[in-house]
Every structure is written in structure tokens, then in C-alpha cells.
Enzyme design. Structure first.
Site, short mmCIF file in Angstrom:
data_model
loop_
_atom_site.label_atom_id
_atom_site.label_comp_id
_atom_site.label_asym_id
_atom_site.label_seq_id
_atom_site.Cartn_x
_atom_site.Cartn_y
_atom_site.Cartn_z
N ALA A 241 37.20 24.18 78.85
CA ALA A 241 35.96 24.92 79.10
C ALA A 241 34.92 24.20 79.94
O ALA A 241 34.17 24.85 80.67
CB ALA A 241 35.34 25.33 77.76
N ALA A 242 34.79 22.89 79.81
CA ALA A 242 33.68 22.18 80.48
C ALA A 242 33.76 22.35 81.99
O ALA A 242 34.86 22.38 82.55
CB ALA A 242 33.71 20.71 80.10
N GLY A 244 31.41 24.73 81.53
CA GLY A 244 30.95 25.93 80.85
C GLY A 244 30.56 27.11 81.70
O GLY A 244 30.07 28.11 81.18
N GLY A 245 30.77 27.04 83.01
CA GLY A 245 30.42 28.16 83.87
C GLY A 245 31.19 29.42 83.52
O GLY A 245 30.61 30.51 83.41
N LYS A 246 32.50 29.28 83.33
CA LYS A 246 33.32 30.44 83.01
C LYS A 246 33.10 30.87 81.57
O LYS A 246 33.17 32.07 81.26
CB LYS A 246 34.79 30.12 83.28
N ASP A 263 37.51 21.53 74.90
CA ASP A 263 37.61 20.54 75.96
C ASP A 263 37.97 19.21 75.31
O ASP A 263 37.50 18.91 74.20
CB ASP A 263 36.31 20.40 76.76
N ASP A 289 42.46 18.38 72.59
CA ASP A 289 43.43 18.55 73.67
C ASP A 289 44.07 19.92 73.48
O ASP A 289 44.73 20.17 72.45
CB ASP A 289 44.47 17.43 73.59
N ASP A 308 41.99 27.46 82.52
CA ASP A 308 41.55 26.88 83.79
C ASP A 308 42.05 25.45 83.80
O ASP A 308 41.36 24.52 83.38
CB ASP A 308 40.02 26.96 83.90
N CYS A 361 41.59 25.13 90.60
CA CYS A 361 40.83 24.96 91.85
C CYS A 361 41.63 24.09 92.81
O CYS A 361 41.08 23.26 93.53
CB CYS A 361 39.43 24.39 91.59
#
Length: 418
Positions: A241-242, A244-246, A263, A289, A308, A361
Site C-alpha cells: 500500500a505505501a 497510500g495514493g491508491k 506494507d 510481508d 501493486d 510502474c
């Protein structure tokens, strides 16, 4: 410490000591006066983005170029060339300050050479600016070069430029109205919530940021939450998650979803909580994890999962130019294996009829479509959804970096009903 001296130290740390920019910036930026910190950061990022192309220009002007990319003479020359060719600074000050870096690195005898090269570039600026643009593909690391031959020049050009500063407007707000009320911005065509600012801003001063109306998020990344289409009441996992934008975007779309944000780095989860607090949203945060499901999963299956996955970051080289120097072929193999493991471990936590969105990404096939192809071959209960996005690879959709967004990959997997 002066900005240029600090920039030289930081670039040396990346190229010769293989240290990350995050570590070096925290150390070196504090040694520069507040008035010069913006210059220091611009020098570091700009020079690293175009370092190999700048070196190629130097080689054309020298009988004996520096033997290694990280030689102090190479760094000094590249810093000087970048300022003359890409920054709007006073030439006299640039040349004088760059030449004066030499004695600090036992290069006093090279001051005349440095001055001569910089003076030549000053006189022939237009020629060398075009030469730098033509040499942009040299900036691509070996492990990225050749992956997309037809698009390589465009990828290299994009990675050589400063990235866009893009906002995600809360979907409850009207984008046209926001743009009409705020200048210095444009509608980003990649996503209906995306707004790209035409100039850099202090994030805290962006209208609507502190009250949660807008968040900083790349336009390509904004597709992640929209594609997963979270619903209120659903049990959802944000697996990595970190910062945290999504996470925030998912909860903006479904504020009463039961969302677990994982995270592995407890410190980075602080950023996730800060983002949620700013947006007035709530989630369960856990440091774990994601691949070690025995350590965190309570056995309740998820309706939807956002994975992600940690990746090479090849789609965000312009934001993290140190990646071009730090990644190795061994890293790429390790990352692809880790991504496959995450998919394998998380799939059993998804309920029949549920959906898992795999995103990265990176633009490397080994971390994207190759992983999904292998996963589908091993899991007959998985089905790949064709996404209404451009650049379908056959196994997910890929956005290559451009002026609107970073390089980003998406693949939506559905688990067949029981």
C-alpha cells in the site's frame, strides 16, 4: 556547502557508491543553505537524467575522455554542460563555479580544460543543445535498451525531461469547475480525475490539498482504483500500500469498504495513515510481508485485491534517475520471481468470483505480461479481463511514459465462481 559541490557529492554517491537518491538527498540537501536547496535538487535530478548523453557530448570534445563514467572530471563537466544547455542561469556564474569544483577533487590542473569545454559549449549552445537531444537514447540503461525499438526514442526523450506534477481530484468534484477556478493547470487526458499543473508547486500550497479535495498522483496510476471499481461493503486488500495514493483513491470511491492496507515497512505505513487522515478516510493498516499470508490473513476471503507489486521502476526513471545506475540483471530476475510469488500467495485469499488487479510502474515485459501469461497457464480458475485502455499487450495493458503520465502496467484477473 555550495549547491554544486553538494550535487557533485550526491551524483558520485549514486554512480560510484551505488547508493540511493533517497538516502543521499536526506544527507546532502541539509548541508546546503535553504536558499540553494532547489538549485541543488534541480542539478542532481537533471544531470542524472541525462548523464550518459552529456558524457557522449564531452567525448566529442576531448581527445582523452575520463576513463570511467563516475570520474570526478566527468561529473564536473556533466554538471556544467547540463546547466549551460538545460537551465536558465547566468553563464559567467555557471562556468566560474563549475571550474572551481576542480581543486576540491585534486583536479586543479584540469581547470583550463573544463573552462575551455564550457566556453565552447557557451559559444555553440544551439548546436550542443540539439546534439544532447539527439543523444537521448544513450541515457537508457542497458537493461531497458532494445525492449521497445519503435518507441525507444520517445521513451528516452520522456525520461530525459522533468516529470509532470499531476493531481487526482476527488471524484465528487467537477474537474472543469476546478480548472476554471484555478489557473496554471490543464485537464490530463489519461484519466477523468487527473489534473496536471504546468509549473512546480509546494504541495502544501496546492489549493484543496490540505482539505483532501486533491491528492498528488500520477495520471497513469489513477487507473488502478478505477479499474478495480471498489464497492461499499466489500472486503478489499491493498497488498503493497505505501505511500497510500491508491489506498486513498479506493476509499474515495467506496468510503465504507472494509479495506486492509499492507506494507512490509512499518515506517512507510505512517505515510499511508497521514494520507488517509488528510482525506478523512479509514482503513486497517498492518505491517507485514504480503507473500507471508500465514502471518496476517485471518482466513476471510477478499472480494477484490489490488497488487501493486514491487518492481524495477523502469516506468518512473525520470522521477528516480538513480534506478538507471543501481538496477542489475540479477535484480530484475529477483523482482520478477518475487512478483510471481506474490501472485501465487495472494490468489488463494481471493474469493471465487472475486477480482485481482495486478499493477506495476515498470515497462519491462518480464515483470508484466510474462508474469501474467505464466500465471494464467498455471491457474485454470483465472480469467484475464480485456481492459478498455490503449496498448493492450495481449496479457494486460501498458502505458509507456510520456508527457501525461508515467510508465504503468495493469492486468485484471477474475477468479472463476466455485
Amino acid at each position: 556547502m555550495k549547491a554544486r559541490q553538494a550535487a557533485l557529492h550526491t551524483i558520485d554517491g549514486v554512480i560510484n557508491q551505488h547508493r540511493t537518491l533517497n538516502t543521499l538527498l536526506a544527507q546532502d540537501k541539509s548541508r546546503v543553505s535553504a536558499a540553494d536547496q532547489a538549485l541543488y535538487q534541480a542539478l542532481v535530478y537533471g544531470t542524472l537524467r541525462q548523464y550518459r548523453a552529456l558524457s557522449a557530448l564531452c567525448a566529442q570534445m576531448m581527445e582523452k575522455p575520463p576513463a570511467t563514467p563516475g570520474h570526478p572530471l566527468a561529473i564536473i563537466l556533466n554538471l556544467g554542460l547540463y546547466q549551460l544547455l538545460q537551465m536558465n542561469l547566468g553563464d559567467h556564474g555557471v562556468i566560474n563555479e563549475t571550474v572551481n569544483l576542480a581543486p576540491h577533487h585534486r583536479l586543479a590542473r584540469a581547470k583550463g580544460l573544463i573552462n575551455a569545454i564550457l566556453r565552447r559549449v557557451q559559444r555553440e549552445r544551439a548546436h550542443w543543445q540539439q546534439a544532447l537531444e539527439n543523444a537521448a537514447t544513450a541515457n537508457l540503461p542497458d537493461w531497458l535498451r532494445g525492449q521497445y525499438p519503435a518507441e525507444e526514442a520517445a521513451i528516452a526523450a520522456s525520461n530525459s525531461r522533468q516529470p509532470p506534477l499531476t493531481l487526482r481530484l476527488n471524484h465528487t468534484h467537477d474537474r472543469a469547475a476546478w480548472l476554471a477556478a484555478h489557473g496554471d493547470a490543464r485537464a490530463n487526458p489519461l484519466h477523468p480525475q487527473a489534473i496536471t499543473l504546468t509549473h512546480g508547486h509546494n504541495v502544501q500550497h496546492i489549493p484543496g490539498f490540505n482539505d483532501g479535495a486533491v491528492s498528488v498522483q500520477d495520471a497513469a496510476a489513477q487507473h488502478a482504483a478505477t479499474l478495480l471499481a471498489p464497492q461499499n461493503g466489500e472486503h478489499i486488500l491493498d497488498a503493497c500500500a505505501a505511500p497510500g495514493g491508491k489506498t486513498g483513491h479506493l476509499l474515495e470511491l467506496a468510503p465504507t469498504a472494509e479495506l486492509l492496507a499492507l506494507d512490509h515497512d512499518r515506517d512507510r505505513l505512517v505515510r499511508v495513515q497521514e494520507n488517509l487522515d488528510r482525506l478523512g478516510l479509514r482503513a486497517t493498516l498492518k505491517a507485514a510481508d504480503a507473500a507471508d499470508t500465514a502471518a496476517w490473513w485471518d482466513g476471510k476471503p477478499f472480494d477484490a485485491i489490488l497488487l501493486d507489486a514491487p518492481c524495477s521502476g523502469s516506468g518512473v526513471l525520470r522521477r528516480h534517475p538513480d534506478i538507471a545506475w543501481l538496477r542489475t540483471p540479477a535484480d530484475l530476475k529477483r523482482l520478477a520471481a518475487s512478483q510471481r510469488q506474490l501472485l501465487e500467495r495472494l490468489w488463494p485469499t481471493l474469493k471465487p468470483g472475486g477480482r485481482l488487479l495486478y499493477t506495476t510502474c515498470t515497462i519491462l515485459p518480464a515483470e508484466n505480461q510474462d508474469n501474467i501469461r505464466a500465471f494464467l497457464a498455471a491457474h485454470p480458475d483465472a480469467r484475464l479481463q480485456t481492459l478498455a485502455l490503449p496498448a493492450d499487450t495481449g496479457y494486460g495493458s501498458l502505458h509507456l511514459p510520456d508527457d501525461d503520465g508515467d510508465g504503468f502496467y495493469y492486468a485484471m484477473l477474475h477468479k472463476n465462481p466455485a
